[in-house]
Design an enzyme around this catalytic site. Structure first.
Site, mmCIF file in Angstrom:
data_model
loop_
_atom_site.group_PDB
_atom_site.id
_atom_site.type_symbol
_atom_site.label_atom_id
_atom_site.label_comp_id
_atom_site.label_asym_id
_atom_site.label_seq_id
_atom_site.Cartn_x
_atom_site.Cartn_y
_atom_site.Cartn_z
ATOM 1 N N GLY A 14 0.836 -1.208 0.000
ATOM 2 C CA GLY A 14 0.000 0.000 0.000
ATOM 3 C C GLY A 14 0.864 1.250 0.000
ATOM 4 C CB ALA A 25 15.886 10.649 1.428
ATOM 5 C CB VAL A 26 16.858 6.072 -1.123
ATOM 6 C CG1 VAL A 26 17.717 4.931 -1.661
ATOM 7 C CG2 VAL A 26 16.178 5.665 0.179
ATOM 8 N NE ARG A 75 -2.075 -4.689 -1.270
ATOM 9 C CZ ARG A 75 -1.663 -3.967 -0.220
ATOM 10 N NH1 ARG A 75 -0.539 -4.271 0.383
ATOM 11 N NH2 ARG A 75 -2.364 -2.943 0.209
ATOM 12 C CG ASP A 106 3.633 -7.219 8.243
ATOM 13 O OD1 ASP A 106 4.665 -7.360 8.883
ATOM 14 O OD2 ASP A 106 2.633 -7.954 8.309
ATOM 15 C CB THR A 129 2.863 0.875 6.334
ATOM 16 O OG1 THR A 129 1.495 0.619 6.717
ATOM 17 C CG2 THR A 129 3.739 0.657 7.552
ATOM 18 C CG ASP A 131 -1.578 -0.205 8.058
ATOM 19 O OD1 ASP A 131 -2.454 0.639 7.794
ATOM 20 O OD2 ASP A 131 -1.399 -1.235 7.385
ATOM 21 C CG ASP A 133 1.472 -2.666 10.558
ATOM 22 O OD1 ASP A 133 2.320 -2.022 9.911
ATOM 23 O OD2 ASP A 133 0.731 -3.505 10.029
ATOM 24 N NE ARG A 158 -15.876 16.229 17.996
ATOM 25 C CZ ARG A 158 -16.192 15.257 18.841
ATOM 26 N NH1 ARG A 158 -17.397 15.174 19.328
ATOM 27 N NH2 ARG A 158 -15.289 14.372 19.214
ATOM 28 N NE ARG A 166 -28.555 11.641 12.059
ATOM 29 C CZ ARG A 166 -28.870 12.090 10.862
ATOM 30 N NH1 ARG A 166 -27.961 12.689 10.111
ATOM 31 N NH2 ARG A 166 -30.078 11.942 10.384
ATOM 32 N N GLY A 174 -5.737 0.554 9.052
ATOM 33 C CA GLY A 174 -4.760 0.089 10.043
ATOM 34 C C GLY A 174 -4.505 -1.397 9.933
ATOM 35 N NE ARG A 175 -2.143 -4.803 5.849
ATOM 36 C CZ ARG A 175 -2.531 -5.048 4.604
ATOM 37 N NH1 ARG A 175 -3.271 -6.093 4.342
ATOM 38 N NH2 ARG A 175 -2.160 -4.284 3.617
ATOM 39 C CG HIS A 256 -8.219 3.082 -0.646
ATOM 40 N ND1 HIS A 256 -9.267 2.224 -0.435
ATOM 41 C CD2 HIS A 256 -7.111 2.309 -0.784
ATOM 42 C CE1 HIS A 256 -8.821 0.972 -0.463
ATOM 43 N NE2 HIS A 256 -7.523 0.996 -0.677
ATOM 44 C CD GLN A 258 -8.407 6.030 6.867
ATOM 45 O OE1 GLN A 258 -8.060 5.826 8.018
ATOM 46 N NE2 GLN A 258 -9.167 5.176 6.200
HETATM 47 O O1 F6P Z 1 -1.416 -1.383 4.732
HETATM 48 C C1 F6P Z 1 -1.972 -0.177 4.320
HETATM 49 C C2 F6P Z 1 -3.451 -0.337 4.075
HETATM 50 O O2 F6P Z 1 -3.971 0.921 3.693
HETATM 51 C C3 F6P Z 1 -4.266 -0.912 5.234
HETATM 52 O O3 F6P Z 1 -4.538 0.041 6.222
HETATM 53 C C4 F6P Z 1 -5.473 -1.437 4.520
HETATM 54 O O4 F6P Z 1 -6.072 -2.480 5.239
HETATM 55 C C5 F6P Z 1 -4.910 -1.935 3.221
HETATM 56 O O5 F6P Z 1 -3.678 -1.247 3.006
HETATM 57 C C6 F6P Z 1 -5.806 -1.739 2.013
HETATM 58 O O6 F6P Z 1 -5.203 -2.335 0.926
HETATM 59 P P1 F6P Z 1 -5.679 -2.109 -0.590
HETATM 60 O O7 F6P Z 1 -5.290 -0.722 -1.005
HETATM 61 O O8 F6P Z 1 -4.961 -3.153 -1.347
HETATM 62 O O9 F6P Z 1 -7.164 -2.262 -0.586
#
Ligand code: F6P
Length: 326
Positions: A14, A25-26, A75, A106, A129, A131, A133, A158, A166, A174-175, A256, A258
């Site tokens: 992702g 930078a690299v 992927r 990951d 990422t 996430d 994580d 809000r 509501r 965040g997976r 997405h 985010q």
């Molecule tokens: O790992 C980043 C992430 O955005 C996760 O938060 C989410 O679950 C996943 O990728 C979504 O993947 P895709 O873009 O393949 O639907």
């Protein structure tokens, strides 16, 4: 170990805001240190298909402010097979690439670990990422920008939540990790966060209702981490409808959006530091480590640790949210 003269760089999994700052930078740190740089397109797929191009300093001009990744990402199923990795290795050698820098999460670092072990290729990972994580680093490239995007969205929701009195369940990415939900909730002043890390300990919805979270308020915002463990925002909205019909409930899934946007200053600086450190690590002869940040210092985290160890949620943050949302 033979001297490293040329590095290949790729982004995988992702995308995350700040990946371009890391590519820049690299590339520039490598050229500064006398190395040749090759950009590999579409993640590991580009290694398999040979989509590789030499990068000069100008190739990474004016990208520090851009979200997404100029190298594209994917992927890649082929890279999951030994045959695919063999082709990738042959292409790498054909291009004269001696080491790889992989920017991703990951799954991407898992691919790097396997490839490095099979072909004895020096691989350096950068945590890219939203996430957050990955174990061994305080934060990851893209996480801060995603958090700020969440804040912007929650602030807007809000307004309407308050006007209509509501209860909103807002699902964030965040997976399997709850960092975005928990810190997003603290920063946006939400009433609660439902996160996978404590889903098995308590029924978080019951706890919310028991604590009378809406008693003195005319709206409520609950951030829910996407995950099969939490069940997601829709699941909680359904539960409230069935178990507590007095509430006027709505759901927003941020999705997405985010992942996009111009990286924050924090992510640009982080990506720049980690990218430069990746080249330092290569020059020092490091291999098969992820570059992380720990207490504002650069650290090298072996792939096995970064991937396998679960990054813990701080209980203190869970308590802060509880205390401040009364
Ligand atoms: O790992 C980043 C992430 O955005 C996760 O938060 C989410 O679950 C996943 O990728 C979504 O993947 P895709 O873009 O393949 O639907």
């Amino acid at each position: 170990m033979p001297a490293i003269k040329c590095i290949g760089i790729l982004t995988s999994g992702g995308d995350a805001p700040g990946m371009n700052a890391a590519i820049r930078a690299v590339t520039r740190a490598a050229i500064y240190n006398g190395l040749q740089v090759k950009g590999i397109y579409r993640g590991y797929k580009g290694l398999v298909t040979g989509e590789i191009k030499e990068f000069k300093s100008q190739n990474v001009s004016n990208i520090i402010q851009l979200g997404g990744t100029i190298l594209k990402t994917a992927r890649c199923k082929e890279f999951c097979t030994p045959e695919g990795r063999q082709i990738a290795y042959e292409n790498m050698k054909k291009e004269g690439i001696d080491a790889l820098v992989i920017i991703g999460g990951d799954g991407s670092l898992t691919g790097a670990r396997i490839f490095a072990e099979e072909f004895d290729v020096p691989c350096i990972g950068l945590p890219g990422t939203i996430d957050n994580d990955l174990f061994g680093t305080d934060t990851t490239i893209g996480y801060d920008t995603a958090l700020n995007t969440i804040l912007d969205a929650v602030d807007k929701i809000r307004d309407t939540a308050t006007s209509h009195e509501r209860l909103f369940f807002i699902e964030v990415m965040g997976r399997d990790a709850g960092f975005l939900a928990l810190n997003g909730a603290i920063a946006s002043g939400a009433e609660a966060a439902i996160i996978p890390e404590i889903s098995t300990e308590v029924d978080q919805l019951e706890e919310l209702i028991k604590n009378g979270f809406r008693k003195s308020k005319n709206s409520s915002i609950v951030l829910v981490a996407e995950s099969p463990i939490t069940g997601g925002a829709m699941h909680y909205a359904e539960r409230v409808k069935n178990e507590y019909p007095g509430y006027d409930v709505r759901v927003t899934i941020l999705g997405h959006l985010q992942r996009g946007g111009s990286p924050t200053a924090h992510d640009r600086i982080l990506a720049s530091r980690l990218g430069a450190a990746a080249i330092d690590a290569i020059m020092e002869g490091q291999r098969n480590v992820m570059i992380g940040i720990d207490h504002d210092e650069i650290v090298y985290v072996p792939f096995t640790k970064a991937i396998k160890n679960d990054k813990p949620i701080k209980k203190e943050l869970v308590n802060v949210l509880r205390e401040l949302s009364i």
